[in-house]
Design a protein around this motif. Structure first.
Motif, PDB file in Angstrom:
ATOM      1  N   VAL A 172     -26.008 -75.623 -60.689  1.00  0.00           N
ATOM      2  CA  VAL A 172     -25.276 -76.727 -61.303  1.00  0.00           C
ATOM      3  C   VAL A 172     -24.292 -76.233 -62.366  1.00  0.00           C
ATOM      4  CG1 VAL A 172     -25.461 -78.891 -62.567  1.00  0.00           C
ATOM      5  CG2 VAL A 172     -27.200 -78.282 -60.874  1.00  0.00           C
ATOM      6  N   VAL A 173     -24.790 -75.476 -63.351  1.00  0.00           N
ATOM      7  CA  VAL A 173     -23.944 -75.135 -64.495  1.00  0.00           C
ATOM      8  C   VAL A 173     -22.772 -74.244 -64.089  1.00  0.00           C
ATOM      9  CG1 VAL A 173     -23.878 -74.030 -66.745  1.00  0.00           C
ATOM     10  CG2 VAL A 173     -25.842 -75.405 -66.097  1.00  0.00           C
ATOM     11  N   PHE A 174     -23.058 -73.169 -63.395  1.00  0.00           N
ATOM     12  CA  PHE A 174     -21.959 -72.265 -63.029  1.00  0.00           C
ATOM     13  C   PHE A 174     -20.935 -72.948 -62.124  1.00  0.00           C
ATOM     14  CE2 PHE A 174     -24.695 -68.259 -63.887  1.00  0.00           C
ATOM     15  CZ  PHE A 174     -24.475 -68.423 -65.237  1.00  0.00           C
ATOM     16  N   PRO A 175     -21.385 -73.625 -61.051  1.00  0.00           N
ATOM     17  CA  PRO A 175     -20.370 -74.314 -60.229  1.00  0.00           C
ATOM     18  C   PRO A 175     -19.581 -75.361 -61.014  1.00  0.00           C
ATOM     19  CG  PRO A 175     -22.499 -74.310 -59.122  1.00  0.00           C
ATOM     20  CD  PRO A 175     -22.730 -73.769 -60.480  1.00  0.00           C
ATOM     21  N   MET A 176     -20.246 -76.050 -61.953  1.00  0.00           N
ATOM     22  CA  MET A 176     -19.561 -77.115 -62.687  1.00  0.00           C
ATOM     23  C   MET A 176     -18.496 -76.567 -63.621  1.00  0.00           C
ATOM     24  SD  MET A 176     -20.242 -80.160 -61.867  1.00  0.00           S
ATOM     25  CE  MET A 176     -19.551 -81.049 -63.259  1.00  0.00           C
ATOM     26  N   CYS A 177     -18.700 -75.356 -64.154  1.00  0.00           N
ATOM     27  CA  CYS A 177     -17.662 -74.850 -65.076  1.00  0.00           C
ATOM     28  C   CYS A 177     -16.905 -73.688 -64.452  1.00  0.00           C
ATOM     29  CB  CYS A 177     -18.244 -74.515 -66.448  1.00  0.00           C
ATOM     30  SG  CYS A 177     -19.622 -73.399 -66.442  1.00  0.00           S
ATOM     31  N   ARG A 178     -16.750 -73.728 -63.144  1.00  0.00           N
ATOM     32  CA  ARG A 178     -15.988 -72.677 -62.469  1.00  0.00           C
ATOM     33  C   ARG A 178     -14.618 -72.461 -63.094  1.00  0.00           C
ATOM     34  NH1 ARG A 178     -16.862 -73.857 -56.245  1.00  0.00           N
ATOM     35  NH2 ARG A 178     -16.311 -75.855 -57.147  1.00  0.00           N
ATOM     36  N   ALA A 179     -13.897 -73.562 -63.322  1.00  0.00           N
ATOM     37  CA  ALA A 179     -12.546 -73.443 -63.876  1.00  0.00           C
ATOM     38  C   ALA A 179     -12.589 -72.804 -65.258  1.00  0.00           C
ATOM     39  CB  ALA A 179     -11.882 -74.811 -63.951  1.00  0.00           C
ATOM     40  N   GLY A 180     -13.549 -73.224 -66.067  1.00  0.00           N
ATOM     41  CA  GLY A 180     -13.700 -72.667 -67.403  1.00  0.00           C
ATOM     42  C   GLY A 180     -14.056 -71.194 -67.357  1.00  0.00           C
ATOM     43  N   LEU A 181     -14.949 -70.839 -66.449  1.00  0.00           N
ATOM     44  CA  LEU A 181     -15.333 -69.431 -66.299  1.00  0.00           C
ATOM     45  C   LEU A 181     -14.111 -68.602 -65.955  1.00  0.00           C
ATOM     46  CD1 LEU A 181     -18.631 -69.777 -64.215  1.00  0.00           C
ATOM     47  CD2 LEU A 181     -18.422 -68.635 -66.413  1.00  0.00           C
ATOM     48  N   PHE A 182     -13.344 -69.129 -65.027  1.00  0.00           N
ATOM     49  CA  PHE A 182     -12.157 -68.418 -64.560  1.00  0.00           C
ATOM     50  C   PHE A 182     -11.159 -68.227 -65.708  1.00  0.00           C
ATOM     51  CE2 PHE A 182      -7.889 -68.807 -62.611  1.00  0.00           C
ATOM     52  CZ  PHE A 182      -7.905 -67.630 -61.899  1.00  0.00           C
ATOM     53  N   ALA A 183     -10.869 -69.326 -66.403  1.00  0.00           N
ATOM     54  CA  ALA A 183      -9.870 -69.255 -67.479  1.00  0.00           C
ATOM     55  C   ALA A 183     -10.327 -68.329 -68.595  1.00  0.00           C
ATOM     56  CB  ALA A 183      -9.603 -70.651 -68.031  1.00  0.00           C
ATOM     57  N   THR A 184     -11.600 -68.452 -68.972  1.00  0.00           N
ATOM     58  CA  THR A 184     -12.108 -67.621 -70.058  1.00  0.00           C
ATOM     59  C   THR A 184     -12.097 -66.150 -69.656  1.00  0.00           C
ATOM     60  OG1 THR A 184     -13.523 -69.468 -70.672  1.00  0.00           O
ATOM     61  CG2 THR A 184     -14.023 -67.339 -71.658  1.00  0.00           C
ATOM     62  N   ALA A 185     -12.447 -65.884 -68.391  1.00  0.00           N
ATOM     63  CA  ALA A 185     -12.444 -64.500 -67.917  1.00  0.00           C
ATOM     64  C   ALA A 185     -11.038 -63.913 -68.011  1.00  0.00           C
ATOM     65  CB  ALA A 185     -12.957 -64.433 -66.482  1.00  0.00           C
ATOM     66  N   ILE A 186     -10.045 -64.719 -67.644  1.00  0.00           N
ATOM     67  CA  ILE A 186      -8.666 -64.234 -67.710  1.00  0.00           C
ATOM     68  C   ILE A 186      -8.293 -63.854 -69.142  1.00  0.00           C
ATOM     69  CG2 ILE A 186      -6.255 -64.902 -67.457  1.00  0.00           C
ATOM     70  CD1 ILE A 186      -7.621 -64.464 -64.827  1.00  0.00           C
ATOM     71  N   PHE A 187      -8.633 -64.720 -70.072  1.00  0.00           N
ATOM     72  CA  PHE A 187      -8.313 -64.430 -71.476  1.00  0.00           C
ATOM     73  C   PHE A 187      -9.026 -63.172 -71.947  1.00  0.00           C
ATOM     74  CE2 PHE A 187      -6.359 -68.517 -71.891  1.00  0.00           C
ATOM     75  CZ  PHE A 187      -5.452 -68.315 -72.911  1.00  0.00           C
ATOM     76  N   THR A 188     -10.325 -63.082 -71.606  1.00  0.00           N
ATOM     77  CA  THR A 188     -11.095 -61.913 -72.001  1.00  0.00           C
ATOM     78  C   THR A 188     -10.450 -60.645 -71.455  1.00  0.00           C
ATOM     79  OG1 THR A 188     -13.009 -63.340 -71.820  1.00  0.00           O
ATOM     80  CG2 THR A 188     -13.431 -61.015 -72.046  1.00  0.00           C
ATOM     81  N   PHE A 189     -10.053 -60.735 -70.204  1.00  0.00           N
ATOM     82  CA  PHE A 189      -9.412 -59.599 -69.563  1.00  0.00           C
ATOM     83  C   PHE A 189      -8.131 -59.217 -70.298  1.00  0.00           C
ATOM     84  CE2 PHE A 189      -6.499 -57.681 -66.546  1.00  0.00           C
ATOM     85  CZ  PHE A 189      -7.288 -56.727 -65.933  1.00  0.00           C
ATOM     86  N   ILE A 208       1.608 -61.997 -63.821  1.00  0.00           N
ATOM     87  CA  ILE A 208       1.126 -62.582 -62.562  1.00  0.00           C
ATOM     88  C   ILE A 208      -0.111 -63.428 -62.823  1.00  0.00           C
ATOM     89  CG2 ILE A 208       0.123 -62.043 -60.313  1.00  0.00           C
ATOM     90  CD1 ILE A 208       1.926 -59.537 -60.299  1.00  0.00           C
ATOM     91  N   ILE A 209      -1.068 -62.839 -63.547  1.00  0.00           N
ATOM     92  CA  ILE A 209      -2.323 -63.559 -63.820  1.00  0.00           C
ATOM     93  C   ILE A 209      -2.046 -64.857 -64.565  1.00  0.00           C
ATOM     94  CG2 ILE A 209      -4.418 -63.494 -65.200  1.00  0.00           C
ATOM     95  CD1 ILE A 209      -4.554 -60.523 -64.684  1.00  0.00           C
ATOM     96  N   VAL A 210      -1.234 -64.757 -65.610  1.00  0.00           N
ATOM     97  CA  VAL A 210      -0.985 -65.933 -66.438  1.00  0.00           C
ATOM     98  C   VAL A 210      -0.253 -67.016 -65.650  1.00  0.00           C
ATOM     99  CG1 VAL A 210       0.303 -66.751 -68.432  1.00  0.00           C
ATOM    100  CG2 VAL A 210      -1.091 -64.708 -68.619  1.00  0.00           C
ATOM    101  N   GLY A 211       0.597 -66.589 -64.725  1.00  0.00           N
ATOM    102  CA  GLY A 211       1.291 -67.555 -63.889  1.00  0.00           C
ATOM    103  C   GLY A 211       0.331 -68.457 -63.131  1.00  0.00           C
ATOM    104  N   PHE A 212      -0.833 -67.902 -62.780  1.00  0.00           N
ATOM    105  CA  PHE A 212      -1.813 -68.673 -62.018  1.00  0.00           C
ATOM    106  C   PHE A 212      -2.611 -69.645 -62.869  1.00  0.00           C
ATOM    107  CE2 PHE A 212      -1.498 -65.179 -58.838  1.00  0.00           C
ATOM    108  CZ  PHE A 212      -1.101 -65.987 -57.784  1.00  0.00           C
ATOM    109  N   MET A 213      -2.564 -69.465 -64.172  1.00  0.00           N
ATOM    110  CA  MET A 213      -3.487 -70.275 -64.976  1.00  0.00           C
ATOM    111  C   MET A 213      -2.800 -70.997 -66.112  1.00  0.00           C
ATOM    112  SD  MET A 213      -5.329 -67.487 -67.264  1.00  0.00           S
ATOM    113  CE  MET A 213      -5.569 -68.833 -68.344  1.00  0.00           C
ATOM    114  N   GLN A 214      -1.572 -71.441 -65.858  1.00  0.00           N
ATOM    115  CA  GLN A 214      -0.835 -72.198 -66.866  1.00  0.00           C
ATOM    116  C   GLN A 214      -1.662 -73.346 -67.441  1.00  0.00           C
ATOM    117  OE1 GLN A 214       2.393 -72.113 -68.015  1.00  0.00           O
ATOM    118  NE2 GLN A 214       3.154 -70.356 -66.904  1.00  0.00           N
TER     119      GLN A 214
END
Lengths: 291, 276, 368
Positions: free
Chosen positions: B187-204, B256-262
């Motif tokens: 439940v938790v991981f699938p529900m915050c997929r977008a958040g996980l993705f965005a946060t991972a990008i920033f961390t990266f 490139i990465i940032v373009g995907f996550m405006q």
């Protein structure tokens, strides 16, 4: 909240690894700095004997340290308001319907995501006395070859560094404030218009209070970043000419990693942490970060 | 009629101002990119040319031939490894803080205050520790530090995303027969997929763009691209071709990465204060 | 045998005492509605039964087994949540099958069970859709389907209809009740809506401020409320309360309002209430306890009184007419054409057999 023992065990097992790592970079350095700062380690001697407050007393007599602190404050005091005002002005410009707005915004994001060291490198290209476009444009305007030593002449280094810094971070302010402005309740603006309030009055009475929470956080984030300013200055002047643009971070780096004044640097680092903690504590009390 | 004309003039003025401003912010990046495509002769010709006479990739070829380009690979290795670890540990921690209020406000505040400590004050004792542990100039050393340094950000951001998940979704899963762990995964991981993705990008991006940690903790083996760029600085004569080509190599992936996550940019940059 | 037995249950949130000692026994197969105003502890009670909250004190037994220390998954319960709690990234089929899969039901057994539940709720054509493609009523059906597909011992409903519009709510009310009749399972249903409670329950448990105010069959609570609170909570429009006093007039007992109106109690009630003569009371009269005078016969306990109507609210079949009785506004439910305009004076017949009298100090309804 009351947790059952199984939930408590579960939740503690979730936080434990993170807390361990955070203690490693959060508390270990603090303890270590404290120990080392009372010793007498330098490049030439590994004196681990107790030296009392000697290193801390040195702090007060170190003209260069206070200068670097002053430089940091100057950078912050000039860059932060400028970034804020320019960012806000830009946000105001873009808030109403504008053809091609997504394209503009996408382009304006770019400086923010570039590594600060690359931003510094980029601006040293821009400022190059002979092959840089800035001097070229000035020459063209003045109608004759002009060679301005942007990153060398004492009265030009500050404007040069500030320009690069403002170039990189104004879009940050812009993006946050644009988002905050779009979230302002339109019906309040309409009500103000019907009540006959002018632009300034509407701005100060309705818009500003509405975007203040975001603005406060943006200011906090940028102020803390500016306090640790390192990369852009390093790329443009390495703190020079002389020590004219040395920030507190650069000072600590030079002391610790070029002059190897280990114990003294520890005292400097401790001072930075204490100073910042006080500022952050005061700031966090005013800013609503925790929901 | 008159008001329509006035409206059109106003729009034209705003458009002109927007274009000028955007030009100011984009031009330096254009200049950086353009230099990397010029020949050495053209870079060092006066007056400077505003676009390359002939596009060529020799500057990049040199970087790859000399092996300097591997610093981009080093950046990639440490940034992605530290991102994966920080995301995993940080999200678990964030879940406990968001759902069980583990540690109360004190822990949450302490964690976010860790984010505010200046790197130079942290890296100095860490360096001394690493000398002792023989971790200077190793992947592990850098990855460990980036992980720890990014953890507060991950925890803080994911806490916000997890708080956005309706509690009932998790409770429903508990009643339906899931253990706490299963609730996390199903439940938790699938529900915050977008958040996980965005946060991972920033961390990266934080790790990728870092300079000061890498400057202190690397020598020759795991030099990152940001440190490599500064190696080309040299007193009066900088190696412009290499500086620009190296910078472009390090910057293009970010663009490139940032373009995907405006969409997630603003929330990520404002530490979650603005919800997109 | 009691399917659910709660003994002296207490629950605190921090220092707030939310559930203050509840004792409750629910027989197998019964449809029980926990009803009360928001903040009365009804949802907390339900969540504590489910194991989503830990009880601070007291015991909860499901099917004879003490479950206080069991996690929700081991309590053999199914639950329907107020906001549906559907997983947006799963299809309707997957949502319904979620509980079966979590319990490792054999793959072959899942499909027919989901199909049967879906047919029962008339959502079998929606199985491949995602929640965002469904309407509110359909979402609620899926949420119910997810509970129904599990063969649980106890079914819990936490205000499942409060997000639906009025018409859908009426429709779903009937469906849930039919579901209960078909499945014969023990169900506990939480709502703040007294109409839902009245129409659906085998038994209503009315909670107030963390305690059970009264419990019983719906009509029992409606006709013989134990307290002023219960009397006022059930019924729409609500019961009218008129401050008055009980006066002995020879053998008879008369309710005298502040403006001097006298309404005599029938002899049977006068006997049992004689002890209260001379004391202040509150007259509780439901809108349907009054009717247009002419129609009534001269039965015992029917008292005629002329009033001046000052407000009319026609609803079609019925008209609500407001007048004043001893300072208090009183709403009477009349036939549509009983009264034509405000200001009209009409004679009303009060059915004094059905009105309640309340002791203003203890707020308890006076027996008899």
């Amino acid at each position: 909240m009351r947790l059952s023992s199984r939930d408590r065990r579960f939740s503690l097992s979730l936080v434990a690894p993170s807390i361990f790592l955070l203690l490693l970079v959060g508390v270990f350095p603090l303890v270590y700095l404290l120990v080392v700062s009372f010793q007498g380690i330098t490049m030439t001697e590994l004196d681990t004997s107790f030296q009392g407050l000697r290193n801390f007393r040195m702090l007060f007599d170190d003209e260069r340290l206070w200068q670097s602190l002053l430089h940091t404050v100057i950078f912050t005091a000039i860059a932060l308001p400028l970034e804020l005002v320019l960012g806000l002005a830009m946000a105001q410009l873009f808030i109403d319907k504008l053809p091609g707005r997504p394209v503009f915004v996408a382009l304006l994001v770019l400086p923010v995501v570039v590594s600060p060291i690359v931003a510094g490198a980029t601006w040293s290209l821009m400022f190059d006395q002979r092959f840089g476009p800035i001097n070229e444009v000035i020459s063209w305007m003045l109608g004759g070859e002009t060679t301005i030593l942007w990153t060398i002449k004492p009265d030009l280094v500050y404007p040069a560094i500030l320009l690069a810094e403002i170039w990189q971070w104004t879009p940050f302010m812009f993006l946050l404030l644009l988002a905050a402005l779009s979230a302002v309740d339109k019906s309040q603006l309409e009500a103000a218009a019907i009540d006959g309030a002018g632009w300034w009055r509407t701005f100060f009475r309705i818009v500003l209070p509405a975007i203040w929470p975001v603005m406060a956080i943006a200011i906090l984030i940028r102020a803390l970043d500016l306090f640790r300013l390192f990369d852009i200055v390093w790329a443009l002047t390495k703190g020079g000419p002389g020590t004219m643009t040395e920030t507190i971070s650069i000072f600590a780096y030079v002391k610790g990693f070029q002059q190897f004044e280990t114990s003294y640097t520890a005292a400097v680092a401790l001072m930075i942490i204490v100073l910042l903690s006080v500022v952050v504590m005061a700031a966090l009390k005013r800013v609503e970060l925790t929901r | 009629m008159r008001s329509a004309t006035r409206h059109r003039i106003k729009l034209a003025l705003r458009l002109a101002a927007a274009s000028a401003i955007t030009l100011f912010f984009v031009f330096p990046i254009y200049w950086l990119f353009m230099i990397s495509f010029k020949t050495a002769d053209e870079i060092y010709s006066y007056p400077p040319t505003w676009w390359p006479g002939q596009i060529q990739f020799n500057s990049y070829a040199v970087l790859f031939k000399d092996g300097d380009a591997t610093t981009v690979w080093n950046s990639f290795v440490v940034a992605s490894a530290s991102t994966v670890i920080a995301m995993f540990l940080g999200t678990l921690c964030a879940y406990a803080i968001a759902r069980f209020r583990t540690g109360g406000d004190h822990l949450a505040n302490w964690i976010i205050s860790q984010r505010m400590v200046p790197p130079i004050a942290v890296v100095f004792p860490i360096f001394l520790l690493y000398v002792w542990l023989k971790l200077v100039d190793t992947y592990i050393g850098l990855i460990l530090l980036y992980t720890a340094f990014n953890l507060p950000y991950v925890i803080w951001m994911m806490r916000g995303y997890i708080l956005d998940i309706p509690r009932a979704l998790e409770e429903s899963a508990l009643v339906d027969g899931c253990t706490r762990w299963q609730v996390l995964w199903k439940v938790v991981f699938p529900m915050c997929r977008a958040g996980l993705f965005a946060t991972a990008i920033f961390t990266f991006v934080f790790a990728w763009n870092d300079f000061i940690f890498a400057l202190v903790l690397t020598r020759t083996e795991v030099t990152t691209y940001t440190v490599q760029v500064t190696h080309y600085f040299g007193g009066q004569s900088n190696f412009w071709a290499k500086i620009s080509a190296m910078s472009v190599l390090g910057t293009v992936p970010i663009f490139i990465i940032v373009g995907f996550m405006q969409r997630y940019l603003v929330r990520g940059m404002s530490l979650g204060a603005i919800k997109g | 045998m009691a399917d659910l037995k709660i003994t002296d249950l207490h629950k605190y949130y921090g220092s707030t005492h939310v559930v203050k000692g509840v004792d409750l026994e629910i027989p197998a197969g019964e449809f029980t509605v926990l009803v009360g105003q928001s903040g009365c502890g009804k949802s907390t009670l339900l969540r504590t039964i489910a194991g989503l909250e830990d009880a601070n004190q007291g015991s909860i037994e499901i099917g004879g087994q003490r479950v206080n220390d069991l996690p929700p998954r081991d309590r053999d319960i199914a639950m329907v949540f107020q906001n549906y709690a559907l997983y947006p990234y799963m299809t309707v089929f997957e949502n319904i099958a979620f509980g079966l899969r979590a319990r490792r039901t054999p793959r072959a057994g899942i499909e027919p069970k989901v199909q049967r539940a879906a047919r029962m709720l008339a959502i079998d054509h929606l199985l491949e859709r995602f929640p965002r493609q469904l309407s509110g009523g359909q979402l609620q059906r899926v949420a119910i389907g997810r509970a129904v597909v599990r063969n649980a011992r106890l079914y819990l409903f936490d205000e499942p209809l409060s997000n639906l519009d009025a018409q859908l709510r009426d429709e779903m009310r009937g469906e849930i009740k039919r579901l209960h009749q078909d499945l014969g399972k023990t169900m506990i249903y939480v709502t703040h809506d007294q109409i839902e409670a009245m129409t659906m329950a085998d038994r209503i448990v009315l909670l107030r401020d963390g305690r059970i105010e009264q419990q019983g069959a719906p009509l029992e609570l409606y006709e013989r409320p134990a307290t002023r609170y219960v009397a006022g909570f059930l019924g729409s429009p609500a019961m009218n309360f008129v401050p008055a006093s009980l006066t002995a007039a020879g053998n008879a007992l008369v309710v005298r309002t502040r403006d001097g109106t006298e309404l005599a109690l029938p002899p049977t009630r006068a006997e049992t209430m004689a002890a209260h003569a001379g004391r202040p009371v509150v007259l509780g009269v439901r809108p349907e306890h009054m009717s247009r005078g002419g129609a009534g016969e001269a039965r015992a306990g029917i008292v005629r009184h002329t009033v001046t109507i000052d407000l009319l609210q026609p609803t079609g079949a019925r008209t609500y007419a407001t007048f004043r009785l001893g300072d208090a506004p009183v709403v009477a439910e009349l036939q549509a054409h009983d009264v034509s305009q405000p200001g009209e004076r009409i004679e009303l017949a009060f059915d004094m057999n059905r009105v309640v009298l309340i002791d203003p100090d203890s707020e308890l309804v006076i027996a008899g």
